[in-house]
Design a protein around this motif. Structure first.
Motif, short mmCIF file in Angstrom:
data_model
loop_
_atom_site.label_atom_id
_atom_site.label_comp_id
_atom_site.label_asym_id
_atom_site.label_seq_id
_atom_site.Cartn_x
_atom_site.Cartn_y
_atom_site.Cartn_z
N THR A 115 0.84 -1.14 0.11
CA THR A 115 -0.12 0.03 -0.06
C THR A 115 0.67 1.24 0.03
OG1 THR A 115 -1.79 -1.19 1.23
CG2 THR A 115 -1.87 1.28 1.28
N PRO A 128 2.11 -0.46 5.82
CA PRO A 128 2.83 -1.74 6.05
C PRO A 128 3.09 -2.05 7.53
CG PRO A 128 3.90 -1.08 4.09
CD PRO A 128 2.99 0.18 4.54
N TYR A 153 -3.96 -1.72 18.30
CA TYR A 153 -3.14 -1.69 17.10
C TYR A 153 -1.99 -0.78 17.23
CZ TYR A 153 -2.66 -4.63 13.06
OH TYR A 153 -1.98 -5.33 12.16
N ASN A 176 3.18 0.39 12.03
CA ASN A 176 2.86 0.71 10.64
C ASN A 176 3.73 1.71 10.27
OD1 ASN A 176 -0.09 -0.32 12.15
ND2 ASN A 176 0.27 -1.02 9.93
N ASP A 188 -10.34 -3.65 1.49
CA ASP A 188 -11.60 -2.94 1.89
C ASP A 188 -12.87 -3.77 1.57
OD1 ASP A 188 -13.34 -0.46 2.62
OD2 ASP A 188 -13.86 -1.20 0.73
C1 LIG Z 1 -4.25 -1.57 10.48
C2 LIG Z 1 -3.78 -1.59 9.03
C3 LIG Z 1 -2.94 -2.48 8.59
C4 LIG Z 1 -2.16 -2.52 7.64
N1 LIG Z 1 -1.49 -3.31 7.16
C5 LIG Z 1 -0.73 -3.31 5.91
C6 LIG Z 1 0.30 -3.88 5.52
O1 LIG Z 1 1.09 -4.52 6.35
N2 LIG Z 1 0.81 -3.85 4.28
C7 LIG Z 1 0.26 -3.29 3.19
O2 LIG Z 1 0.68 -2.89 2.05
N3 LIG Z 1 -1.03 -2.32 3.50
C8 LIG Z 1 -1.37 -2.57 4.64
N4 LIG Z 1 -2.49 -1.71 5.31
C9 LIG Z 1 -3.27 -1.24 4.08
C10 LIG Z 1 -4.80 -1.68 3.39
O3 LIG Z 1 -4.28 -2.87 2.99
C11 LIG Z 1 -5.59 -0.71 2.83
O4 LIG Z 1 -5.72 0.57 3.75
C12 LIG Z 1 -6.72 -1.33 2.26
O5 LIG Z 1 -6.39 -2.10 1.28
C13 LIG Z 1 -7.64 -0.20 1.89
O6 LIG Z 1 -7.19 0.69 0.94
P1 LIG Z 1 -7.26 2.08 1.10
O7 LIG Z 1 -6.68 2.67 2.39
O8 LIG Z 1 -6.48 2.60 -0.02
O9 LIG Z 1 -8.75 2.51 0.98
P2 LIG Z 1 -9.63 3.24 -0.19
O10 LIG Z 1 -9.55 2.36 -1.22
O11 LIG Z 1 -9.18 4.59 -0.27
O12 LIG Z 1 -10.85 3.24 0.57
C14 LIG Z 1 -11.46 4.58 0.91
C15 LIG Z 1 -13.32 4.40 0.60
O13 LIG Z 1 -13.48 4.01 -0.75
C16 LIG Z 1 -14.17 2.97 -1.37
N5 LIG Z 1 -13.83 2.50 -2.52
C17 LIG Z 1 -12.51 2.28 -2.97
N6 LIG Z 1 -12.47 1.93 -4.01
C18 LIG Z 1 -13.92 1.64 -4.32
C19 LIG Z 1 -14.53 0.98 -5.40
N7 LIG Z 1 -13.82 0.64 -6.68
N8 LIG Z 1 -15.96 1.25 -5.49
C20 LIG Z 1 -16.56 1.53 -4.62
N9 LIG Z 1 -16.01 2.03 -3.41
C21 LIG Z 1 -14.62 2.15 -3.31
C22 LIG Z 1 -13.99 2.14 0.02
O14 LIG Z 1 -15.14 1.33 0.20
C23 LIG Z 1 -13.71 3.23 1.27
O15 LIG Z 1 -15.09 3.48 1.72
C24 LIG Z 1 -3.04 -1.88 6.55
C25 LIG Z 1 -4.00 -0.81 6.82
C26 LIG Z 1 -4.58 -0.72 8.21
C27 LIG Z 1 -5.68 0.02 8.33
#
Ligand SMILES: Cc1cc2nc3c(=O)[nH]c(=O)nc-3n(C[C@H](O)[C@H](O)[C@H](O)COP(=O)(O)OP(=O)(O)OC[C@H]3O[C@@H](n4cnc5c(N)ncnc54)[C@H](O)[C@@H]3O)c2cc1C
Ligand SMILES: CCCCCCCC/C=C\CCCC(=O)SCCNC(=O)CCNC(=O)[C@H](O)C(C)(C)COP(=O)(O)OP(=O)(O)OC[C@H]1O[C@@H](n2cnc3c(N)ncnc32)[C@H](O)[C@@H]1OP(=O)(O)O
Length: 669
Positions: free
Chosen positions: A143, A181, A239, A244, A431
């Motif tokens: 991410t 991460p 957490y 992270n 998500d």
């Molecule tokens: C505690 C924690 C630990 C994590 N650990 C790791 C890790 O070890 N390594 C790593 O790489 N990542 C990690 N992550 C990241 C995590 O995988 C991402 O936050 C997650 O995949 C969601 O992506 P985003 O943050 O881009 O959300 P976004 O995609 O920006 O979501 C924001 C909103 O947009 C909506 N949305 C997005 N796309 C669409 C779509 N196509 N259609 C409709 N709605 C949509 C979602 O439903 C949400 O409501 C971690 C996250 C957290 C919170």
């Protein structure tokens, strides 16, 4: 003053005596085997008896203290694993019962699996032993600040330089900074970094690379690397034990052989070669972890339910006549109708998690034999079940907090921390909405293939029965008819299929498939949920077909299975009615049957949570104590708060005393 009168032992003995089943046999059904009960029990007790693993003051630690405590626990856990020569199964359980998120989760849970899944044999031989001996610590850096859900949109680049036989890893923009991460912020020495592979001037999309981040001598960041922690997160303790992290690369060079090359390779000359495998295997680590997250959901949910059930049996309110005893809140029908479906869900998720593990193993074996046919279903099942079980579990933990009244809001109840630790599961590893849309896409594809006569298999096999399921009407006539598994399965299948077909028909009316999908996406989410709930219900019924031993165990599981299904029917009544699967009368009969089932669970409730076999250490809750001696424990716990270290609080002299002694008066008074 912190002394309290000593309590009596086992305040829940009366509850335990009313159980109609063999609790030890239920422990086996829950854990999966007698061996699993034994090893879980042994590891849980090993952790509980070790003072280093204490966690009762965790929510009172500062972030720095908490992080240091996590490092200490991880190192101590490793020491015990080595000293006691624990097997991999035992070591995993020991870590689970230590119950403090930390870098090791990502090291074992994602870094190692990524190398095993995407590295060549040679790469595995080089890196896995170092990771197994903790000579290196790894994390999973996918991410970025600007992109998480959209993996194809990641910006970090890895450009091949044929002059030096190296990749140049670079963060071209602020939004390309790796962000989130776990284990990256402070602990990891290495990462599997996902970046756009560029060679011979062409962008080949996202690939994985092993990158060293910190010196193995003094832990300082290597040249060209900027990294740190991204800051405090939701809740106290929780957490925040995890570092992270944020990571930026300034033209960092790594040898060519640190690209994970099992799926595709870059030759010495810089030629890109893609093996004859689906490119989605790049996402394999996520599929693996999603599958483990479903098993974790039942763990988290059962913890919360265990606390709420035991406390509800102790807590009394109202109902005393002429000085008689008050009513246990567990006897209130409202408490039962909120709590018992959650108890049933914990069992349902446990069994579907078991099945998903089997499915995952089966798919992996097929992949080894170059059979990729089950990959789409594995993706849909892991994505869908991860989404549905984590969303429901997060909501359920909060419901359990409310079920415990005011005391549920205290940190010492264990519920606030459990919620804060758990709730990001709805976001990480995909998500939940984004993942459900993946399921919907799979369903729409399956529906469109029905017309061509292709027989669906696996979890979509029911769709092959389209002629019947599109027009069938439930034959339920009495509340008791809802105890027939076939009656339940039929309406769940009909609901899921009709919702999917409705969506497909409406999409086909749109100017394009893409526009239709986007326009219909709220309905598609509900359709995906209906399909996933059908899977969970079906797998619970299938579990009941297995050889379940022990007095009364099968009967209890049957009750819980029926509660799970009928509770969903009641909750999503609108779906069942609007698709014409049942009549309002049949909906009312289902609700009537639910009430009867709750009454049957009531005398067994405490024993059903005892079957989870959790130690007080793991539960970490004064409300959920095995002995039910809640009040003295609550009282004693309050005195441990740092605020109570002094009778007069810090700040009295500066801020309270002047206020109390002030001579100024409001003129109006
Ligand atoms: C505690 C924690 C630990 C994590 N650990 C790791 C890790 O070890 N390594 C790593 O790489 N990542 C990690 N992550 C990241 C995590 O995988 C991402 O936050 C997650 O995949 C969601 O992506 P985003 O943050 O881009 O959300 P976004 O995609 O920006 O979501 C924001 C909103 O947009 C909506 N949305 C997005 N796309 C669409 C779509 N196509 N259609 C409709 N709605 C949509 C979602 O439903 C949400 O409501 C971690 C996250 C957290 C919170
Ligand atoms: C015991 C160990 C336990 C360890 C547990 C530790 C827990 C620690 C806690 C937290 C860790 C958290 C770690 C993380 O969060 S890591 C980052 C996770 N990130 C995500 O999950 C990102 C989510 N996004 C995606 O997965 C993808 O971007 C996507 C949403 C699936 C979209 O991908 P893409 O744009 O490439 O694809 P399309 O939608 O166009 O789909 C193309 C076809 O590919 C199929 N597909 C997609 N994904 C997969 C997959 N994983 N496997 C198989 N097939 C896949 C998709 O269905 C399309 O197929 P079609 O046939 O329709 O063309």
């Amino acid at each position: 003053m912190a002394a309290v009168d000593g309590g009596e032992v086992d305040h829940l003995a009366g509850e335990r005596a009313t159980a109609h089943f063999d609790v030890d046999a239920m422990k086996v059904a829950w854990a999966g085997s007698r061996h699993a009960v034994e090893v879980n029990d042994r590891m849980a007790r090993l952790v509980a008896s070790d003072p280093v693993f204490r966690k009762d003051t965790r929510t009172m630690l500062s972030r720095k203290e908490l992080f240091k405590d996590t490092l200490k626990k991880a190192a101590h856990a490793w020491k015990r694993i080595v000293e006691l020569r624990l097997t991999e199964e035992e070591a995993n359980l020991l870590r689970l019962y230590v119950d403090q998120p930390g870098y090791v989760d990502l090291h074992w849970g994602m870094f190692v699996p990524a190398i095993k899944g995407q590295g060549t044999e040679e790469q595995q031989k080089k890196w896995v032993p170092m990771a197994y001996k903790f000579q290196i610590i790894g994390c999973y850096a996918q991410t970025e600040l600007g992109h998480g859900s959209n993996v194809q949109g990641l910006e970090t680049t890895a450009t091949f330089d044929p002059n030096t036989d190296e990749f140049v890893v670079h963060s071209p923009t602020l939004t390309s900074s790796k962000w989130w991460p776990g284990g990256l912020g402070k602990a990891s020495t290495h990462a599997v970094v996902y970046a756009r592979l560029i060679t011979q001037g062409k962008d080949y999309g996202i690939h994985g690379f092993i990158v060293q981040l910190r010196s193995l001598d003094d832990h300082s960041p290597l040249p060209g690397i900027t990294l740190g922690d991204i800051g405090g997160k939701f809740g106290s303790g929780a957490y925040n034990s995890m570092d992270n992290g944020v990571l930026r690369f300034d033209h960092v060079r790594i040898p060519r052989d640190q690209m994970l090359m099992r799926l595709s390779q870059v030759t010495r000359e810089g030629k890109y070669v893609h093996s004859d495998v689906p490119k989605q295997l790049l996402y394999g680590t996520m599929v693996y972890v999603r599958q483990t997250i479903v098993a974790d959901a039942s763990k988290a949910l059962s913890r919360a339910v265990c606390i709420a059930v035991r406390y509800s049996a102790i807590r009394k309110q109202f109902g005393s006549q002429a000085g008689g005893p008050e009513t246990q809140v567990l006897n209130y029908k409202t408490q039962q109708s909120r709590l018992f479906p959650l108890l049933a869900s914990a069992y349902a998720y446990r069994f579907v998690g078991e099945w998903l593990k089997w499915l995952y193993t089966d798919v992996m074996q097929k992949l080894e034999a170059k059979d990729y046919s089950t990959l789409p279903e594995a993706h849909a099942c892991t994505a869908g079940l991860k989404s549905v079980t984590t969303s429901a579990t997060a909501d359920a933990i909060e419901e359990c907090r409310k079920l415990c009244g005011g005391h549920g809001y205290l940190n010492s109840s264990g519920l606030p921390e459990l919620f804060a630790v758990y709730v990001p599961a709805c976001t990480y590893e995909g998500d939940n909405v984004v993942l459900l849309l993946q399921v919907a896409r799979f369903l729409m594809k399956t529906v469109s293939q029905l017309a061509s006569g292709k027989q669906p298999v696996g979890t979509t096999a029911y769709m092959g029965n389209i002629q019947y399921l599109m027009q069938c009407k439930s034959a339920v006539n009495t509340a008791g008819d809802w105890l027939n598994p076939a009656a339940i399965k039929e309406v769940f299948e009909a609901r899921a299929l009709r919702m999917a077909v409705n969506c497909a028909q409406n999409i086909s009316k749109a100017p394009s498939q893409e526009e239709g999908f986007s326009e219909l996406s709220p309905d598609l989410l509900e359709s995906a949920v209906a399909h996933v709930q059908l899977i969970i219900v079906t797998k619970f019924f299938e579990k009941l077909q297995q050889d379940i031993i022990g007095h009364g165990v099968k009967e209890q599981l049957q009750n819980l299975c029926n509660i799970y299904a009928l509770f969903l029917l009641h909750k999503h009544l609108g779906d069942f009615l609007s698709t014409g699967c049942i009549t309002p009368k049949q909906g009312a009969l289902a609700n009537e049957q639910l009430g009867r089932l709750y009454a049957q669970v009531r005398p067994n409730a405490v024993a059903l949570v005892d079957a989870f076999d959790y130690t007080d250490h793991y539960l970490s809750s004064v409300l959920g104590r095995y002995d039910g001696d809640v009040y003295p424990a609550l009282y004693a716990e309050a005195w441990k708060d740092p605020l109570n270290e002094t009778v007069i609080p810090d700040g009295y002299q500066e801020h309270l005393r002047p206020l109390l002694k002030q001579q100024l008066k409001f003129s109006r008074l």
